[in-house]
Design a protein around this motif. Structure first.
Motif, PDB file in Angstrom:
ATOM      1  N   VAL A 183       0.831  -1.214   0.000  1.00  0.00           N
ATOM      2  CA  VAL A 183       0.000   0.000   0.000  1.00  0.00           C
ATOM      3  C   VAL A 183       0.863   1.260   0.000  1.00  0.00           C
ATOM      4  CG1 VAL A 183      -1.739   1.301   1.270  1.00  0.00           C
ATOM      5  CG2 VAL A 183      -1.909  -1.195   1.107  1.00  0.00           C
ATOM      6  N   GLY A 184       1.846   1.296   0.889  1.00  0.00           N
ATOM      7  CA  GLY A 184       2.647   2.506   1.056  1.00  0.00           C
ATOM      8  C   GLY A 184       3.929   2.539   0.268  1.00  0.00           C
ATOM      9  N   GLY A 185       4.284   1.431  -0.367  1.00  0.00           N
ATOM     10  CA  GLY A 185       5.504   1.404  -1.139  1.00  0.00           C
ATOM     11  C   GLY A 185       6.736   1.323  -0.249  1.00  0.00           C
ATOM     12  N   SER A 186       7.883   1.566  -0.837  1.00  0.00           N
ATOM     13  CA  SER A 186       9.139   1.472  -0.090  1.00  0.00           C
ATOM     14  C   SER A 186       9.234   2.542   0.998  1.00  0.00           C
ATOM     15  CB  SER A 186      10.321   1.603  -1.046  1.00  0.00           C
ATOM     16  OG  SER A 186      10.237   2.818  -1.781  1.00  0.00           O
ATOM     17  N   ALA A 187       8.670   3.737   0.724  1.00  0.00           N
ATOM     18  CA  ALA A 187       8.698   4.790   1.739  1.00  0.00           C
ATOM     19  C   ALA A 187       7.882   4.384   2.955  1.00  0.00           C
ATOM     20  CB  ALA A 187       8.170   6.094   1.150  1.00  0.00           C
ATOM     21  N   GLY A 188       6.703   3.775   2.710  1.00  0.00           N
ATOM     22  CA  GLY A 188       5.875   3.311   3.820  1.00  0.00           C
ATOM     23  C   GLY A 188       6.550   2.203   4.607  1.00  0.00           C
ATOM     24  N   ALA A 189       7.257   1.307   3.923  1.00  0.00           N
ATOM     25  CA  ALA A 189       7.971   0.232   4.609  1.00  0.00           C
ATOM     26  C   ALA A 189       9.093   0.790   5.478  1.00  0.00           C
ATOM     27  CB  ALA A 189       8.529  -0.752   3.590  1.00  0.00           C
ATOM     28  N   GLY A 190       9.787   1.820   4.972  1.00  0.00           N
ATOM     29  CA  GLY A 190      10.846   2.437   5.765  1.00  0.00           C
ATOM     30  C   GLY A 190      10.313   3.081   7.022  1.00  0.00           C
ATOM     31  N   LYS A 191       9.172   3.784   6.911  1.00  0.00           N
ATOM     32  CA  LYS A 191       8.566   4.397   8.095  1.00  0.00           C
ATOM     33  C   LYS A 191       8.088   3.332   9.071  1.00  0.00           C
ATOM     34  CE  LYS A 191       7.095   8.608   5.714  1.00  0.00           C
ATOM     35  NZ  LYS A 191       5.938   9.451   5.281  1.00  0.00           N
ATOM     36  N   LEU A 192       7.558   2.228   8.525  1.00  0.00           N
ATOM     37  CA  LEU A 192       7.087   1.149   9.395  1.00  0.00           C
ATOM     38  C   LEU A 192       8.233   0.568  10.217  1.00  0.00           C
ATOM     39  CD1 LEU A 192       4.860  -0.817  10.302  1.00  0.00           C
ATOM     40  CD2 LEU A 192       5.471  -2.257   8.354  1.00  0.00           C
ATOM     41  N   ILE A 193       9.412   0.431   9.614  1.00  0.00           N
ATOM     42  CA  ILE A 193      10.570  -0.087  10.342  1.00  0.00           C
ATOM     43  C   ILE A 193      10.915   0.812  11.524  1.00  0.00           C
ATOM     44  CG2 ILE A 193      13.046  -0.529  10.166  1.00  0.00           C
ATOM     45  CD1 ILE A 193      12.569  -1.452   7.306  1.00  0.00           C
ATOM     46  N   ILE A 194      10.908   2.128  11.289  1.00  0.00           N
ATOM     47  CA  ILE A 194      11.235   3.071  12.362  1.00  0.00           C
ATOM     48  C   ILE A 194      10.176   3.023  13.451  1.00  0.00           C
ATOM     49  CG2 ILE A 194      11.561   5.505  12.920  1.00  0.00           C
ATOM     50  CD1 ILE A 194      12.714   5.902  10.139  1.00  0.00           C
ATOM     51  N   ILE A 195       8.896   3.008  13.072  1.00  0.00           N
ATOM     52  CA  ILE A 195       7.821   2.978  14.064  1.00  0.00           C
ATOM     53  C   ILE A 195       7.870   1.684  14.878  1.00  0.00           C
ATOM     54  CG2 ILE A 195       5.317   2.905  14.353  1.00  0.00           C
ATOM     55  CD1 ILE A 195       5.100   4.729  11.904  1.00  0.00           C
ATOM     56  N   ALA A 196       8.064   0.549  14.192  1.00  0.00           N
ATOM     57  CA  ALA A 196       8.132  -0.734  14.898  1.00  0.00           C
ATOM     58  C   ALA A 196       9.326  -0.771  15.853  1.00  0.00           C
ATOM     59  CB  ALA A 196       8.214  -1.874  13.890  1.00  0.00           C
ATOM     60  N   SER A 197      10.453  -0.214  15.442  1.00  0.00           N
ATOM     61  CA  SER A 197      11.632  -0.190  16.316  1.00  0.00           C
ATOM     62  C   SER A 197      11.394   0.706  17.527  1.00  0.00           C
ATOM     63  CB  SER A 197      12.854   0.284  15.539  1.00  0.00           C
ATOM     64  OG  SER A 197      13.129  -0.575  14.447  1.00  0.00           O
ATOM     65  N   MET A 198      10.698   1.821  17.337  1.00  0.00           N
ATOM     66  CA  MET A 198      10.374   2.685  18.461  1.00  0.00           C
ATOM     67  C   MET A 198       9.444   1.983  19.443  1.00  0.00           C
ATOM     68  SD  MET A 198       9.879   6.303  16.426  1.00  0.00           S
ATOM     69  CE  MET A 198       9.325   7.167  17.870  1.00  0.00           C
ATOM     70  N   ILE A 199       8.476   1.236  18.925  1.00  0.00           N
ATOM     71  CA  ILE A 199       7.572   0.490  19.804  1.00  0.00           C
ATOM     72  C   ILE A 199       8.355  -0.541  20.616  1.00  0.00           C
ATOM     73  CG2 ILE A 199       5.639  -1.150  19.832  1.00  0.00           C
ATOM     74  CD1 ILE A 199       4.503   0.318  17.416  1.00  0.00           C
ATOM     75  N   LEU A 200       9.337  -1.185  19.971  1.00  0.00           N
ATOM     76  CA  LEU A 200      10.176  -2.137  20.701  1.00  0.00           C
ATOM     77  C   LEU A 200      10.903  -1.459  21.859  1.00  0.00           C
ATOM     78  CD1 LEU A 200      11.783  -4.224  17.805  1.00  0.00           C
ATOM     79  CD2 LEU A 200       9.998  -4.943  19.389  1.00  0.00           C
ATOM     80  N   SER A 201      11.349  -0.230  21.641  1.00  0.00           N
ATOM     81  CA  SER A 201      12.019   0.495  22.716  1.00  0.00           C
ATOM     82  C   SER A 201      11.044   0.847  23.839  1.00  0.00           C
ATOM     83  CB  SER A 201      12.670   1.766  22.160  1.00  0.00           C
ATOM     84  OG  SER A 201      13.310   2.503  23.182  1.00  0.00           O
ATOM     85  N   PHE A 202       9.811   1.199  23.490  1.00  0.00           N
ATOM     86  CA  PHE A 202       8.829   1.560  24.510  1.00  0.00           C
ATOM     87  C   PHE A 202       8.435   0.368  25.379  1.00  0.00           C
ATOM     88  CE2 PHE A 202       7.356   5.012  21.378  1.00  0.00           C
ATOM     89  CZ  PHE A 202       8.286   5.909  21.875  1.00  0.00           C
ATOM     90  N   VAL A 203       8.373  -0.832  24.786  1.00  0.00           N
ATOM     91  CA  VAL A 203       7.992  -2.013  25.562  1.00  0.00           C
ATOM     92  C   VAL A 203       9.200  -2.694  26.207  1.00  0.00           C
ATOM     93  CG1 VAL A 203       5.992  -2.401  24.104  1.00  0.00           C
ATOM     94  CG2 VAL A 203       8.115  -3.601  23.591  1.00  0.00           C
ATOM     95  N   LEU A 204      10.402  -2.194  25.935  1.00  0.00           N
ATOM     96  CA  LEU A 204      11.604  -2.785  26.499  1.00  0.00           C
ATOM     97  C   LEU A 204      11.580  -2.870  28.029  1.00  0.00           C
ATOM     98  CD1 LEU A 204      14.434  -3.923  26.026  1.00  0.00           C
ATOM     99  CD2 LEU A 204      15.297  -1.579  25.949  1.00  0.00           C
ATOM    100  N   PRO A 205      11.109  -1.832  28.757  1.00  0.00           N
ATOM    101  CA  PRO A 205      11.093  -1.949  30.221  1.00  0.00           C
ATOM    102  C   PRO A 205      10.281  -3.122  30.740  1.00  0.00           C
ATOM    103  CG  PRO A 205      10.779   0.338  29.565  1.00  0.00           C
ATOM    104  CD  PRO A 205      10.706  -0.482  28.319  1.00  0.00           C
TER     105      PRO A 205
END
Length: 331
Positions: A183-205
């Motif tokens: 749906v979002g193309g390569s740009a959308g996939a790149g943003k998804l990687i950053i968002i998913a990585s940020m979520i991983l940091s938030f749930v890390l504690p």
């Protein structure tokens, strides 16, 4: 030139700076991508996959070997990340960049990053970069699959056929990403990687705090508990991680509210719900921090006095078979 580059790398390691718009978010996403909270469960579960003598000396030997293994793996990952960031900084700060490369450096993402290797590998840069991305994606997916297996077994007591388990976990990981990429193309996939990585940091504690409390508690670990120095160091690092996560959530949400263009009433209601969610997030973390450990569950030892008397436990540990982690069932 090389000494200046080395000096800048060392300065960046020990004197970190967050410059530019979105630098804090990228730092958080990098932290989540490196640590990955589900890997904390995976590393703990892998300890059960190797047969070791259930003796005091045998458990200490196993802990020492696993410490070396984990330290080596994390050191390699650290060096790779430092190398990637150093190459990016060195190339994009060069005065001999072409106009096209200068544009790529201003908005650097996975689609444009292959040019960073162009001066070293030439026309093969894009191919080698694609192979590296494929390898990292496979590594991340495989570790996520294994971690999901152990979480399903340990917390939910859900045990299913390995091929069905692999199909479910990989489908849950790949299908949403595939939909976003289509749906979002390569740009959308790149943003998804950053968002998913940020979520991983938030749930890390939620993975890190219980692990630190468990391994530092003599009621749980007995003589295998962390030393006071390791306990203090890990809690300081964990507190810094939680502090930067909270800082980013608060400041990022305030910026969103101020630039949202909503009416005052809508901003007030959004602020109430948003900050209320943050308070729940912080309350859950503090609950994990101050929750008391009351139950004693020290490691069970077998009657292996004969093994210890031989003084050759290290060789016994080496020759004991390792169970395939894809089919290993938790006790």
């Amino acid at each position: 030139m090389q000494s200046q580059t080395l000096h800048k790398v060392m300065t960046g390691l020990f004197v970190p700076q967050l410059k530019g718009d979105g630098a804090t978010g990228l730092a958080i996403s990098l932290l989540g991508a490196m640590v990955m909270p589900h890997n904390l469960f995976l590393h703990s579960a892998l300890v059960l996959s190797r047969k070791v003598p259930r003796s005091v000396q045998g458990i200490k030997e196993a802990c020492r070997f696993y410490t070396i293994e984990s330290a080596f793996a994390l050191a390699v990952a650290f060096l790779i990340n430092v190398s990637v960031i150093s190459v990016s900084g060195a190339v994009c700060s060069s005065a001999n960049l072409s106009p096209e490369d200068q544009i790529s450096c201003k908005d650097l993402d996975l689609n444009k990053a292959s040019f960073l290797l162009k001066n070293v590998t030439g026309r093969w840069s894009s191919k080698l970069f694609a192979i590296a991305l494929l390898a990292s994606g496979q590594s991340s997916t495989i570790t996520g699959t294994y971690a999901g297996q152990y979480v399903m077994q340990g917390f939910l007591d859900l045990r299913i056929t390995p091929w069905i388990r692999n199909l479910l976990t990989r489908s849950l990981a790949i299908i949403p990403s595939l939909i976003v990429a289509i749906v979002g193309g390569s740009a959308g996939a790149g943003k998804l990687i950053i968002i998913a990585s940020m979520i991983l940091s938030f749930v890390l504690p939620f993975a890190l705090v219980p692990l630190l409390k468990f391994t530092s508690c003599k009621t749980k670990m007995g003589p295998y508990a962390n030393s006071s120095l390791i306990t203090a160091t890990t809690w300081v690092i964990s507190s810094m991680v939680m502090a930067i996560n909270t800082y980013y959530l608060v400041t990022g949400f305030i910026k969103v509210l101020l630039h949202s263009g909503l009416h005052t009433a809508a901003i007030v209601f959004a602020g109430i719900f948003g900050f209320g969610g943050m308070l729940v997030y912080l309350a859950a973390i503090f609950y994990l921090i101050f929750r008391k450990n009351r139950k004693t569950t020290q490691p069970l030892l077998s009657d292996d006095a004969e093994l210890e008397s031989t003084g050759n436990i290290a060789s016994i540990v080496t020759h004991l078979p390792r169970e395939d982690i894809t089919s290993m069932q938790l006790p």
